[in-house]
Design a protein around this motif. Structure first.
Motif, PDB file in Angstrom:
ATOM      1  N   LEU A 178       0.822  -1.212   0.000  1.00  0.00           N
ATOM      2  CA  LEU A 178       0.000   0.000   0.000  1.00  0.00           C
ATOM      3  C   LEU A 178       0.851   1.256   0.000  1.00  0.00           C
ATOM      4  N   ARG A 179       2.077   1.133   0.492  1.00  0.00           N
ATOM      5  CA  ARG A 179       2.958   2.301   0.575  1.00  0.00           C
ATOM      6  C   ARG A 179       3.932   2.387  -0.607  1.00  0.00           C
ATOM      7  N   HIS A 180       3.989   1.354  -1.416  1.00  0.00           N
ATOM      8  CA  HIS A 180       4.893   1.376  -2.568  1.00  0.00           C
ATOM      9  C   HIS A 180       4.233   2.218  -3.669  1.00  0.00           C
ATOM     10  N   PRO A 181       4.868   3.289  -4.126  1.00  0.00           N
ATOM     11  CA  PRO A 181       4.210   4.183  -5.084  1.00  0.00           C
ATOM     12  C   PRO A 181       3.771   3.502  -6.372  1.00  0.00           C
ATOM     13  N   GLY A 182       4.591   2.589  -6.895  1.00  0.00           N
ATOM     14  CA  GLY A 182       4.227   1.922  -8.141  1.00  0.00           C
ATOM     15  C   GLY A 182       3.227   0.805  -7.949  1.00  0.00           C
ATOM     16  N   ILE A 183       3.480  -0.075  -6.986  1.00  0.00           N
ATOM     17  CA  ILE A 183       2.587  -1.213  -6.756  1.00  0.00           C
ATOM     18  C   ILE A 183       1.211  -0.739  -6.297  1.00  0.00           C
ATOM     19  N   SER A 184       1.165   0.309  -5.473  1.00  0.00           N
ATOM     20  CA  SER A 184      -0.133   0.817  -5.023  1.00  0.00           C
ATOM     21  C   SER A 184      -0.957   1.342  -6.196  1.00  0.00           C
ATOM     22  N   ARG A 185      -0.300   1.949  -7.188  1.00  0.00           N
ATOM     23  CA  ARG A 185      -1.039   2.420  -8.372  1.00  0.00           C
ATOM     24  C   ARG A 185      -1.596   1.242  -9.167  1.00  0.00           C
ATOM     25  N   ALA A 186      -0.806   0.181  -9.259  1.00  0.00           N
ATOM     26  CA  ALA A 186      -1.278  -1.013  -9.959  1.00  0.00           C
ATOM     27  C   ALA A 186      -2.450  -1.649  -9.209  1.00  0.00           C
ATOM     28  N   LEU A 187      -2.374  -1.683  -7.889  1.00  0.00           N
ATOM     29  CA  LEU A 187      -3.467  -2.235  -7.088  1.00  0.00           C
ATOM     30  C   LEU A 187      -4.745  -1.415  -7.259  1.00  0.00           C
ATOM     31  N   LEU A 188      -4.585  -0.105  -7.308  1.00  0.00           N
ATOM     32  CA  LEU A 188      -5.753   0.759  -7.539  1.00  0.00           C
ATOM     33  C   LEU A 188      -6.392   0.430  -8.884  1.00  0.00           C
ATOM     34  N   ALA A 189      -5.566   0.246  -9.890  1.00  0.00           N
ATOM     35  CA  ALA A 189      -6.090  -0.082 -11.216  1.00  0.00           C
ATOM     36  C   ALA A 189      -6.828  -1.414 -11.189  1.00  0.00           C
ATOM     37  N   SER A 248       2.399  -2.643 -15.611  1.00  0.00           N
ATOM     38  CA  SER A 248       3.719  -2.119 -15.259  1.00  0.00           C
ATOM     39  C   SER A 248       3.847  -0.667 -15.700  1.00  0.00           C
ATOM     40  N   ARG A 249       3.241  -0.325 -16.846  1.00  0.00           N
ATOM     41  CA  ARG A 249       3.241   1.085 -17.260  1.00  0.00           C
ATOM     42  C   ARG A 249       2.425   1.919 -16.280  1.00  0.00           C
ATOM     43  N   GLN A 250       1.299   1.386 -15.814  1.00  0.00           N
ATOM     44  CA  GLN A 250       0.481   2.079 -14.824  1.00  0.00           C
ATOM     45  C   GLN A 250       1.293   2.338 -13.554  1.00  0.00           C
ATOM     46  N   ALA A 251       2.145   1.390 -13.203  1.00  0.00           N
ATOM     47  CA  ALA A 251       2.979   1.526 -12.013  1.00  0.00           C
ATOM     48  C   ALA A 251       4.193   2.414 -12.259  1.00  0.00           C
ATOM     49  N   GLY A 252       4.494   2.710 -13.526  1.00  0.00           N
ATOM     50  CA  GLY A 252       5.673   3.505 -13.837  1.00  0.00           C
ATOM     51  C   GLY A 252       6.960   2.737 -13.628  1.00  0.00           C
ATOM     52  N   MET A 253       6.910   1.423 -13.900  1.00  0.00           N
ATOM     53  CA  MET A 253       8.059   0.556 -13.663  1.00  0.00           C
ATOM     54  C   MET A 253       8.305  -0.307 -14.891  1.00  0.00           C
ATOM     55  N   SER A 254       9.510  -0.855 -14.983  1.00  0.00           N
ATOM     56  CA  SER A 254       9.779  -1.804 -16.049  1.00  0.00           C
ATOM     57  C   SER A 254       9.010  -3.088 -15.759  1.00  0.00           C
ATOM     58  N   ARG A 255       8.760  -3.873 -16.786  1.00  0.00           N
ATOM     59  CA  ARG A 255       7.995  -5.104 -16.614  1.00  0.00           C
ATOM     60  C   ARG A 255       8.647  -6.031 -15.588  1.00  0.00           C
ATOM     61  N   SER A 256       9.956  -6.229 -15.700  1.00  0.00           N
ATOM     62  CA  SER A 256      10.649  -7.160 -14.803  1.00  0.00           C
ATOM     63  C   SER A 256      10.655  -6.653 -13.365  1.00  0.00           C
ATOM     64  N   PHE A 260       8.557  -4.513 -12.016  1.00  0.00           N
ATOM     65  CA  PHE A 260       7.180  -4.522 -11.527  1.00  0.00           C
ATOM     66  C   PHE A 260       6.756  -5.923 -11.092  1.00  0.00           C
ATOM     67  N   THR A 261       6.999  -6.908 -11.948  1.00  0.00           N
ATOM     68  CA  THR A 261       6.592  -8.279 -11.637  1.00  0.00           C
ATOM     69  C   THR A 261       7.282  -8.778 -10.379  1.00  0.00           C
ATOM     70  N   LYS A 262       8.569  -8.496 -10.246  1.00  0.00           N
ATOM     71  CA  LYS A 262       9.328  -8.940  -9.081  1.00  0.00           C
ATOM     72  C   LYS A 262       8.822  -8.265  -7.813  1.00  0.00           C
ATOM     73  N   ALA A 263       8.638  -6.944  -7.849  1.00  0.00           N
ATOM     74  CA  ALA A 263       8.187  -6.206  -6.663  1.00  0.00           C
ATOM     75  C   ALA A 263       6.764  -6.602  -6.277  1.00  0.00           C
ATOM     76  N   PHE A 264       5.892  -6.780  -7.281  1.00  0.00           N
ATOM     77  CA  PHE A 264       4.501  -7.144  -7.000  1.00  0.00           C
ATOM     78  C   PHE A 264       4.450  -8.501  -6.291  1.00  0.00           C
ATOM     79  N   ARG A 265       5.183  -9.456  -6.819  1.00  0.00           N
ATOM     80  CA  ARG A 265       5.162 -10.796  -6.229  1.00  0.00           C
ATOM     81  C   ARG A 265       5.745 -10.784  -4.810  1.00  0.00           C
ATOM     82  N   GLU A 266       6.811 -10.021  -4.601  1.00  0.00           N
ATOM     83  CA  GLU A 266       7.434  -9.962  -3.277  1.00  0.00           C
ATOM     84  C   GLU A 266       6.521  -9.302  -2.254  1.00  0.00           C
TER      85      GLU A 266
END
Length: 335
Positions: free
Chosen positions: A204-215, A230-238, A240-246
């Motif tokens: 919830l506090r991660h700026p990119g992952i929280s934007r993806a969760l909102l979407a 990943s574009r919504q999160a403003g991150m590269s695909r790799s 984004f995927t790694k941070a989201f899963r973690e």
């Protein structure tokens, strides 16, 4: 932090409370009430004096003092007593009929200082439980000092305390809505604090992952892909995927599917929306793909899910409002 608040609001929005069993009780002398696991959330609010909460499994007992609020998001079984003790008189034995929508008043003992509590069991639809809800601990303790910093939560608790003493038209509806407000406000306070110590909630506090969760939560019907999220999160695909899963504990595709299935289950069980339109409404272009995903999530096809939900609603009986004094018995510690 507005971003966290926005994400939290959307994550909690699907959680629909539909009824409450509440009780007010006074306990004197040695006392202990033990409740087993229940499929609802539980709230204890201490009005006077103090008590202890203990769990059967290895964990430290918790002392609840006057003005403290304890929330059990998963209905985890526990013993509430005048002292730290793992077992007590069964709640089912002293208060067997805890029907949603009803209420009770129970007195325990006759001598010694009285501990007074307001308790409630909050029933919600299991299919509406947000994925982030699973990351909550067995009990959330909001001490008096914390509550004093939350004026809306404090005023709502005060209102419930006054309203449960009344027996007038509309009381049950008011109490249910007030408990719902307490529940959500408590979760908001807890999630803000727990986000710092829980990997799942720190999303919830991660700026990119929280934007993806909102979407995912707001726009679940959109044709999202890993690339577009990943574009919504403003991150590269790799990254984004790694941070989201973690942080979330599963991949973004799995999380999106859960959100879509959650909404599909709500549409099937609570609306008369034609079944053949639901796949598109929740983001599926293929009815076959939707059916396969739904069956995997719930163990039965959408049509059977709707039929069972309708039968369940048809057989449900409104609970009558009742107050049941019980001398020398246990109160709704897990009420």
């Amino acid at each position: 932090m507005t971003g966290v608040d926005d994400t939290l609001s959307d994550l909690l929005m699907p959680l629909r409370l539909h009824s409450v069993f509440h009780s007010r009780w006074r306990a004197r002398g040695p006392w202990a009430i033990q409740g087993e696991d229940e499929s609802c959330a539980v709230i204890h609010y201490v009005l006077r004096n103090e008590c202890c909460v203990s769990f059967a499994k290895d964990s430290s007992p918790i002392t609840l003092r006057e003005g403290d609020l304890a929330v059990f998001p998963h209905g985890t079984g526990h013993t509430i007593a005048d002292r730290a003790i793992p077992h007590g008189t069964s709640l089912d034995a002293v208060l067997p009929d805890r029907r949603p929508g009803a209420s009770g008043i129970v007195d325990i003992g006759t001598t010694g200082p009285a501990t007074e509590l307001l308790c409630g069991s909050l029933h919600y639809d299991a299919v509406s439980k947000p994925p982030v809800y699973q990351a909550l601990p067995d009990v959330i303790l909001l001490e008096r000092g914390t509550l004093e910093k939350e004026p809306l939560l404090t005023r709502t608790l005060e209102s419930i305390t006054a309203e449960t003493a009344r027996d007038e038209p509309g009381t049950q509806l008011i109490v249910t809505r007030a408990f719902e407000m307490v529940f959500v406000l408590s979760l908001r306070v807890a999630l803000e604090n727990l986000a710092e110590s829980s990997s799942e909630l720190s999303a919830l506090r991660h700026p990119g992952i929280s934007r993806a969760l909102l979407a995912i939560y707001r726009e679940y019907a959109e044709p999202w892909t890993i690339d577009s999220l990943s574009r919504q999160a403003g991150m590269s695909r790799s990254a984004f995927t790694k941070a989201f899963r973690e942080l979330v504990g599963e991949g973004p595709g799995q999380h999106l599917t859960k959100r879509r299935m959650q909404e599909a289950a709500m549409l099937l069980s609570e609306t008369s929306v034609p079944q053949n339109t639901i796949p598109e409404l929740v983001g599926y272009q293929s009815a076959v793909g939707f059916h396969l995903a739904f069956r995997k999530a719930f163990g039965l096809p959408p049509g059977e899910f709707r039929r069972q939900a309708r039968e369940s609603h048809a057989s449900a009986r409104p609970a009558a409002y009742s107050r049941r004094p019980r001398a020398g018995a246990g109160a709704g510690a897990r009420s």
